[in-house]
Motif scaffolding. Structure first.
Motif, mmCIF file in Angstrom:
data_model
loop_
_atom_site.group_PDB
_atom_site.id
_atom_site.type_symbol
_atom_site.label_atom_id
_atom_site.label_comp_id
_atom_site.label_asym_id
_atom_site.label_seq_id
_atom_site.Cartn_x
_atom_site.Cartn_y
_atom_site.Cartn_z
ATOM 1 N N ARG A 123 0.843 -1.204 0.000
ATOM 2 C CA ARG A 123 0.000 0.000 0.000
ATOM 3 C C ARG A 123 0.879 1.256 0.000
ATOM 4 N N LEU A 124 1.944 1.216 0.811
ATOM 5 C CA LEU A 124 2.839 2.380 0.870
ATOM 6 C C LEU A 124 3.508 2.617 -0.483
ATOM 7 N N ALA A 125 3.910 1.526 -1.134
ATOM 8 C CA ALA A 125 4.571 1.666 -2.439
ATOM 9 C C ALA A 125 3.603 2.265 -3.469
ATOM 10 N N GLU A 126 2.339 1.820 -3.418
ATOM 11 C CA GLU A 126 1.332 2.377 -4.346
ATOM 12 C C GLU A 126 1.183 3.886 -4.119
ATOM 13 N N LEU A 127 1.185 4.242 -2.847
ATOM 14 C CA LEU A 127 1.015 5.659 -2.505
ATOM 15 C C LEU A 127 2.207 6.489 -2.996
#
Ligand SMILES: NC(=O)c1ccc[n+]([C@@H]2O[C@H](COP(=O)([O-])OP(=O)(O)OC[C@H]3O[C@@H](n4cnc5c(N)ncnc54)[C@H](OP(=O)(O)O)[C@@H]3O)[C@@H](O)[C@H]2O)c1
Length: 309
Positions: A267-271
């Motif tokens: 999720r952090l990478a997507e953000l």
């Protein structure tokens, strides 16, 4: 491979480079050749003996890693040789991140954000997962809520400000004056210079406080929470008095203990890749200068320090 170890507790000077065999993968693991290794305050607490989470030396510090998969144990399907990955494996047990290679359970890694380099990716996992697990998993921050982020120019704080903003919150932050420009640029709606102003007089009716400072900051933060609001504390999670005082005041006490979380990293990478999250790296050091990096660890620099391998 080269790694950093220490034979005794002490100051940065106890850190030394040694040669070790490259780790061998076990079932579920991949071997990662590190390109960068992030530094966190916990590394300094462990190095000095102030918080002996790894027991007695020798041990290898470091959890935040970013690198390339160079071997995949049979049965692992999440990654292939050549994949760029990042993570915070094994925490709070030893990961051995201050080294050139680490063998890691595949589910504790995610693909590195493609829009940032390994140095910035290695700065993200521990602080990013802390902010994510606190604000999303525990506090379940909702659009329109008011969130107070203490120490907003630090490692955890600068990510938490952006995450709270992304979740649709109104973000209030505390930081010393030198960090206000950075904190505002990350999206904070109000930044309080906690050295000049008592934050309890400048903010009220907050839904969630994220406190990474401790001391009297926890009890004072109860005052600014609205009834039913949540006090997330990173340093006082085992403080029974604070927990009791928070509950007695009709607020929710929630200690945060960050844990490895491949899904959270995704999720952090997507953000990051969608432009919603930037990572501030203040300085990088080669592995040989790890002691120099540790000398700066508690000097109040903004953002993160990273070893570039
Ligand atoms: N429980 C967990 O799972 C967990 C996870 C991550 C981190 N932590 C802990 O959380 C703490 C912070 O970590 P970090 O990586 O963010 O550290 P950091 O990068 O060193 O940042 C700390 C920041 O605190 C600010 N500060 C100091 N006193 C303050 C005060 N009274 N009010 C507001 N800000 C203040 C400093 O900046 P200015 O004073 O210049 O504003 C500094 O930028 C550490 O103790 C760390 O070990 C716990």
């Amino acid at each position: 491979m080269r790694a950093v170890t220490q034979k005794t507790f002490g100051g940065p000077e106890v850190l030394e480079i040694i040669e070790l065999d490259t780790p061998v993968t076990k079932a579920t693991e991949v071997l990662v050749q590190l390109h960068a290794s992030g530094i966190n305050p916990i590394d300094g607490f462990i190095r000095s003996g102030g918080y002996p989470m790894l027991g007695q030396p020798p041990f290898i510090l470091g959890w935040d890693i970013s690198g390339v998969v160079v071997e995949v144990d049979p049965g692992v399907h999440r990654f292939s040789v050549g994949d760029e990955v990042y993570g915070m494996p094994f925490f709070p047990r030893q990961a051995g991140g201050y080294a050139e290679y680490v063998a890691v359970p595949a589910r504790q890694l995610a693909r590195k954000p493609s829009t940032i380099d390994h140095v910035h990716a290695a700065a993200l996992p521990l602080v990013g997962l802390t902010a994510w697990q606190g604000l999303v998993d525990i506090a379940d921050v909702q659009p329109g809520q008011r969130v107070l982020i203490h120490a907003a120019g630090g490692g955890v704080g600068h990510i938490a400000v952006q995450l709270a903003k992304h979740l649709g919150a109104e973000v209030i932050a505390t930081a010393s004056a030198g960090k206000h420009e950075l904190v505002s640029s990350l999206g904070a709606d109000q930044v309080i210079d906690y050295r000049a102003v008592d934050f309890t007089t400048a903010v009220r009716d907050v839904d969630v406080v994220l406190d990474s400072v401790g001391g009297d900051n926890g009890p004072r933060s109860i005052e600014v929470l609205r009834p039913g609001g949540t006090l997330l504390t990173l340093v006082d999670r085992a403080n029974a008095d604070l927990a009791a005082a928070t509950t007695a005041a009709g607020r929710r006490f929630a200690g945060v203990a960050v844990e490895p979380d491949g899904a959270g990293l995704e999720r952090l990478a997507e953000l990051v890749d969608s432009g919603g999250l930037t990572v501030h790296v203040e300085q990088t050091f080669p592995l040989e200068e790890v002691a120099k990096a540790h000398e700066l660890l508690f000097s109040g620099l903004p953002g993160k320090l990273v070893l570039a391998l």
